[in-house]
Design a protein around this motif. Structure first.
Motif, mmCIF file in Angstrom:
data_model
loop_
_atom_site.group_PDB
_atom_site.id
_atom_site.type_symbol
_atom_site.label_atom_id
_atom_site.label_comp_id
_atom_site.label_asym_id
_atom_site.label_seq_id
_atom_site.Cartn_x
_atom_site.Cartn_y
_atom_site.Cartn_z
ATOM 1 N N ALA A 21 0.853 -1.182 0.000
ATOM 2 C CA ALA A 21 0.000 0.000 0.000
ATOM 3 C C ALA A 21 0.891 1.235 0.000
ATOM 4 O O ALA A 21 2.118 1.147 0.132
ATOM 5 N N ASP A 22 0.259 2.375 -0.156
ATOM 6 C CA ASP A 22 1.006 3.625 -0.077
ATOM 7 C C ASP A 22 0.696 4.353 1.234
ATOM 8 O O ASP A 22 1.011 5.523 1.381
ATOM 9 N N ARG A 23 0.042 3.631 2.150
ATOM 10 C CA ARG A 23 -0.301 4.239 3.444
ATOM 11 C C ARG A 23 -0.477 3.142 4.491
ATOM 12 O O ARG A 23 -0.435 1.957 4.166
ATOM 13 N N PHE A 24 -0.703 3.572 5.732
ATOM 14 C CA PHE A 24 -0.838 2.600 6.813
ATOM 15 C C PHE A 24 -2.277 2.079 6.843
ATOM 16 O O PHE A 24 -3.220 2.874 6.798
ATOM 17 N N ASP A 25 -2.423 0.753 6.946
ATOM 18 C CA ASP A 25 -3.759 0.225 7.206
ATOM 19 C C ASP A 25 -3.967 0.173 8.724
ATOM 20 O O ASP A 25 -3.104 0.572 9.507
ATOM 21 N N ARG A 26 -5.121 -0.328 9.127
ATOM 22 C CA ARG A 26 -5.470 -0.321 10.552
ATOM 23 C C ARG A 26 -4.456 -1.094 11.386
ATOM 24 O O ARG A 26 -4.022 -0.639 12.425
ATOM 25 N N ARG A 27 -4.045 -2.277 10.902
ATOM 26 C CA ARG A 27 -3.127 -3.094 11.692
ATOM 27 C C ARG A 27 -1.725 -2.488 11.734
ATOM 28 O O ARG A 27 -1.044 -2.555 12.759
ATOM 29 N N THR A 28 -1.306 -1.912 10.629
ATOM 30 C CA THR A 28 0.020 -1.265 10.629
ATOM 31 C C THR A 28 0.032 -0.076 11.575
ATOM 32 O O THR A 28 0.983 0.125 12.346
ATOM 33 N N ARG A 29 -1.050 0.690 11.540
ATOM 34 C CA ARG A 29 -1.121 1.839 12.446
ATOM 35 C C ARG A 29 -1.056 1.380 13.905
ATOM 36 O O ARG A 29 -0.363 1.969 14.723
ATOM 37 N N ALA A 30 -1.786 0.302 14.215
ATOM 38 C CA ALA A 30 -1.775 -0.212 15.586
ATOM 39 C C ALA A 30 -0.380 -0.678 15.987
ATOM 40 O O ALA A 30 0.066 -0.459 17.126
ATOM 41 N N LEU A 31 0.321 -1.341 15.049
ATOM 42 C CA LEU A 31 1.676 -1.812 15.347
ATOM 43 C C LEU A 31 2.608 -0.636 15.623
ATOM 44 O O LEU A 31 3.412 -0.666 16.570
ATOM 45 N N ILE A 32 2.505 0.410 14.812
ATOM 46 C CA ILE A 32 3.360 1.589 15.013
ATOM 47 C C ILE A 32 3.062 2.233 16.358
ATOM 48 O O ILE A 32 3.975 2.584 17.113
ATOM 49 N N GLU A 33 1.790 2.360 16.669
ATOM 50 C CA GLU A 33 1.408 3.104 17.877
ATOM 51 C C GLU A 33 1.779 2.377 19.165
ATOM 52 O O GLU A 33 1.896 3.016 20.204
ATOM 53 N N GLY A 89 14.567 3.317 20.242
ATOM 54 C CA GLY A 89 13.670 2.736 21.229
ATOM 55 C C GLY A 89 13.044 3.798 22.103
ATOM 56 O O GLY A 89 13.562 4.915 22.225
ATOM 57 N N GLY A 90 11.931 3.464 22.702
ATOM 58 C CA GLY A 90 11.236 4.374 23.602
ATOM 59 C C GLY A 90 10.123 3.625 24.316
ATOM 60 O O GLY A 90 9.900 2.423 24.084
ATOM 61 N N SER A 91 9.406 4.311 25.166
ATOM 62 C CA SER A 91 8.246 3.700 25.813
ATOM 63 C C SER A 91 7.173 3.444 24.764
ATOM 64 O O SER A 91 7.087 4.167 23.765
ATOM 65 N N PRO A 92 6.352 2.404 24.956
ATOM 66 C CA PRO A 92 5.270 2.158 23.984
ATOM 67 C C PRO A 92 4.466 3.428 23.748
ATOM 68 O O PRO A 92 4.064 4.105 24.694
ATOM 69 N N GLY A 93 4.259 3.744 22.489
ATOM 70 C CA GLY A 93 3.557 4.981 22.160
ATOM 71 C C GLY A 93 4.495 6.133 21.855
ATOM 72 O O GLY A 93 4.026 7.234 21.572
ATOM 73 N N PHE A 94 5.809 5.877 21.880
ATOM 74 C CA PHE A 94 6.727 6.996 21.603
ATOM 75 C C PHE A 94 6.658 7.413 20.136
ATOM 76 O O PHE A 94 7.125 8.508 19.788
ATOM 77 N N VAL A 95 6.100 6.553 19.267
ATOM 78 C CA VAL A 95 5.862 6.930 17.872
ATOM 79 C C VAL A 95 4.389 7.337 17.749
ATOM 80 O O VAL A 95 3.495 6.547 18.040
ATOM 81 N N ARG A 96 4.160 8.561 17.336
ATOM 82 C CA ARG A 96 2.788 9.072 17.204
ATOM 83 C C ARG A 96 2.403 9.124 15.723
ATOM 84 O O ARG A 96 3.087 9.765 14.919
ATOM 85 N N VAL A 97 1.329 8.449 15.381
ATOM 86 C CA VAL A 97 0.825 8.480 14.004
ATOM 87 C C VAL A 97 0.004 9.743 13.824
ATOM 88 O O VAL A 97 -0.952 9.991 14.565
ATOM 89 N N GLU A 98 0.383 10.553 12.849
ATOM 90 C CA GLU A 98 -0.306 11.825 12.631
ATOM 91 C C GLU A 98 -1.398 11.722 11.570
ATOM 92 O O GLU A 98 -2.392 12.433 11.625
ATOM 93 N N ASP A 99 -1.192 10.884 10.565
ATOM 94 C CA ASP A 99 -2.237 10.573 9.600
ATOM 95 C C ASP A 99 -1.887 9.234 8.975
ATOM 96 O O ASP A 99 -0.965 8.558 9.444
ATOM 97 N N ASP A 100 -2.576 8.818 7.931
ATOM 98 C CA ASP A 100 -2.384 7.459 7.428
ATOM 99 C C ASP A 100 -1.102 7.279 6.629
ATOM 100 O O ASP A 100 -0.851 6.203 6.072
ATOM 101 N N ARG A 101 -0.285 8.325 6.570
ATOM 102 C CA ARG A 101 1.027 8.183 5.939
ATOM 103 C C ARG A 101 2.174 8.722 6.799
ATOM 104 O O ARG A 101 3.339 8.551 6.434
ATOM 105 N N THR A 102 1.857 9.389 7.890
ATOM 106 C CA THR A 102 2.871 10.156 8.603
ATOM 107 C C THR A 102 2.940 9.744 10.074
ATOM 108 O O THR A 102 1.907 9.553 10.716
#
Length: 699
Positions: free
Chosen positions: A173-185, A213-226
């Motif tokens: 894909a060219d963006r994050f799907d629901r599962r990818t977003r959850a994995l990132i977050e 590395g960081g605490s879980p949630g240290f990566v914040r998804v801003e939209d479906d690509r960022t």
């Protein structure tokens, strides 16, 4: 094999050097890196790779896009026939973009990482050969990496590890799907590939792959690509950040350590150097924002599983996005009194007790710099109006609470006595955000000398704790001398604390001097010498060097130290001070010019008349505020906070105009001036009181 970098050219390319210059570490890290960066692997690296069950690679595709990859194999699948080569008896996993980038002559970054021990080594090289199920790498650079921000995990090897690139479901894909977003977050670990390739004029060019590395949630998804994440303190090489500065293309790999899913993505990254989120996210030195162009998700790809162990202890010094948001909100309310609750009370000596305050709504309080004070407002039975006071914060900034260490003043000291005699856990008061200009200069690398007496140690404790915390966070401990005087051991606060810190950290030297020690005080154990803290003591303790001095205590103590230090040739701008008492005049002359709120320096001199006292004085920028000018002229005006908060110094302005160094919070009338934070506006013109006087005050 000789140690160190054998070439005349720097081991860093222009992007890395640019970042090092920006952050003031260029010379230091160049010298250090020339000792630790090699053009071949030392024996311990060669053995380390041979023990690993997987290796991380960073490569670049035909469109110049970096990708991060993971190649697994049974330990021993990597061997090093000589210090300049690494052979890998495995190939890419199914669906890994590495299938298209693994070519002879291609640049490759290598990261060997062992989660169990938090050990990792890095390498930059080129692919020297590729055969079915194996490839080889020629080493260009090799160096060890610190264990920071690595979470421990125990590894389980699945039988599928022997099946090679077994076919698995792949999603593109060219963006994050629901599962990818959850994995990132929920990620606490990510891998980033960057590159400065095809620059044969520098020995440090190539591809790179790195861990964050960081605490879980240290990566914040801003939209479906960022997404965006904080970049914490590292080894100061800035391989990743330096690559992004000259080439924003980047690749990321997120690993589902339990399910074995792998998510590869490539796109462009940017460095966010400053801003309120950088300031508010504890531990963040900058942010990295990434926008994906292509995302590849391979399900159940990894023939390894990992059981989580424990988080990196370095995460104690980092925050979260939720805390950062609350800190920003608190900053926006910095001039508003908010309710706080006393959550703990700890006696520090017979006369000093610490009161811990947390926001009554449970939110994160505004951050503060070490040395600043907290304006508080509280209601005391029998008093018509709430009382306003300021107390120095005695601990480094943290996301949970403020600490005030207050001396019992006795006598008619209404607020101090109320704290000691009546306040208990659960009681409430109000506070505004911390403020004050007596703060540690974080831009200086000079050794710090903290000198205090009595309750003047409170900002010094905050500064000491901050310096130790920063040393732990950055692994760069600033040399610090803590010198404090008290009457005896019963009056000495935080003695065990600073002695304990000094025992743990060679960067800190503590000297406690008692003027009247008692039988229970033990020389060489609970204190170090007898007498008063003076310049002679500092001369005996401090090696010849260039220091930043910070002084805090009663005015005579301060004046004596200031006079003694300047007599020794210490520059005025190296002496910072805060005092308690009726006067704070220390400087003989000179000092920084202060700018008006409009940014235009008022040069002076300006004639100031204190009409009620029949005193005239010449103001110039080195004289400081109108309060400081009055004190220097022998007057004794009332004051408390010295920062425009409490309103104690309000004085009638008969004529002339003033400017405020910082807009005061305390209310005041149109014809009143808070002299603790004001300067005269002009020496001539309509803003003055005629030809002879710039400002006339009813003082």
């Amino acid at each position: 094999m000789p140690d160190g970098w054998p070439y005349g050219d720097s081991p860093f390319h222009k992007g890395e050097q640019q970042v090092q210059e920006r952050l003031g570490v260029r010379d230091r890290i160049e010298s250090f890196a020339r000792r630790v960066v090699r053009d071949a692997m030392p024996d311990q690296h060669r053995q380390f790779y041979a023990e690993l069950p997987f290796v991380m690679l960073g490569t670049v595709d035909d469109r110049g896009r970096p990708w991060a990859s993971l190649v697994p194999g049974r330990p021993g699948f990597m061997t090093s026939p000589d210090a300049g080569a690494l052979e890998v008896a495995a190939g890419p996993l199914f669906g890994d973009p590495l299938h298209g980038t693994l070519k002879p002559g291609a640049d490759v970054g290598v990261l060997g990482i062992q989660f169990e021990t938090r050990r990792r080594n890095r390498m930059v090289g080129t692919i020297s050969s590729v055969e079915p199920g194996r490839f080889a790498i020629t080493v260009a650079q090799a160096f060890g990496n610190c264990p920071q921000y690595i979470q421990t995990r125990a590894l389980e090897m699945l039988p599928e590890i022997d099946e090679g690139a077994r076919k698995r479901p792949v999603g593109r894909a060219d963006r994050f799907d629901r599962r990818t977003r959850a994995l990132i977050e929920r990620a606490d670990t990510l891998f980033i590939a960057t590159a400065y390739s095809k620059h044969s004029d520098t020995a440090s060019q190539g591809a790179d792959v790195s861990h964050r590395g960081g605490s879980p949630g240290f990566v914040r998804v801003e939209d479906d690509r960022t997404f965006v994440f904080p970049d914490f303190s590292g080894n100061n090489h800035f391989n990743t950040v330096g690559n992004i500065v000259v080439n924003p293309k980047a690749g990321f790999l997120f690993v589902d350590f339990e399910a074995g899913d792998l998510v590869y993505m490539t796109g462009e990254a940017e460095i966010v150097w400053e801003g309120e989120e950088v300031d508010a996210f504890a531990g963040a030195e900058r942010l990295i924002r990434f926008r994906a162009e292509e995302v590849v998700r391979v399900e159940d790809s990894l023939p390894l599983r990992f059981d989580f162990g424990e988080y990196s202890p370095m995460l104690e010094h980092t925050g979260s996005w939720a805390q950062a948001a609350q800190t920003i909100a608190a900053e926006n309310e910095r001039n508003v009194y908010l309710p706080y609750e006393i959550c703990d009370i700890q006696p520090e000596s017979e006369v000093i007790t610490s009161f811990y305050l947390r926001r009554a709504d449970g939110k994160t309080p505004a951050r503060h710099e070490p040395g600043q004070f907290l304006p508080i407002r509280l209601t005391i039975p029998g008093q018509d109006d709430p009382l306003i006071r300021t107390y120095t914060l005695s601990d480094a900034s943290n996301a949970n609470h403020y600490r005030l260490s207050i001396k019992r003043e006795g006598g008619d000291a209404l607020v101090s006595n109320h704290f000691h005699d009546h306040l208990k856990k659960g009681d409430r008061l109000e506070a505004m955000a911390p403020r004050g200009k007596f703060v540690l200069d974080g831009s200086s690398n000079r050794p710090v000398v903290l000198v205090s007496a009595g309750v003047g140690l409170t900002p010094m404790i905050a500064m000491t704790n901050h310096l130790i915390n920063e040393g732990l966070r950055t692994r760069n401990f600033r040399r610090t001398y803590f010198i404090h005087g008290a009457r005896n051991g019963r009056a000495l606060a935080f003695g065990d604390h600073v002695r304990g810190l000094a025992a743990e950290h060679d960067s800190l030297t503590v000297h406690l001097r008692l003027s009247r020690p008692e039988e229970t005080d033990r020389l060489g154990e609970t204190y170090h010498s007898e007498g008063h803290v003076d310049v002679e003591l500092m001369k005996s303790l401090l090696p010849f060097d260039d220091y930043d001095f910070y002084l805090c205590g009663p005015q005579p103590f301060m004046q004596e130290l200031y006079d003694g230090l300047t007599a020794l040739g210490v520059r005025d701008d190296r002496i910072h001070y805060e005092s308690f008492g009726p006067a704070t005049v220390l400087k003989h002359d000179g000092g920084p010019k202060r700018a008006s709120p409009l940014g235009t320096p008022v040069e002076g001199p300006v004639s100031v008349c204190f009409a009620d006292s029949d005193v005239e004085a010449k103001w110039s920028p080195d004289k400081g505020t109108l309060l400081e000018l009055a004190e220097a002229a022998g007057l004794n005006p009332a004051f408390s906070c010295r920062s425009g908060v409490c309103g104690t110094c309000v004085t009638r302005l008969r004529c002339g105009k003033v400017d405020y160094i910082e807009e005061p919070v305390a209310p005041h009338g149109d014809h009143d001036v808070l002299i603790c934070c004001a300067t005269p506006r002009s020496s001539a013109g309509d803003a003055t009181c005629g030809e002879d006087q710039g400002v006339v005050l009813e003082l």
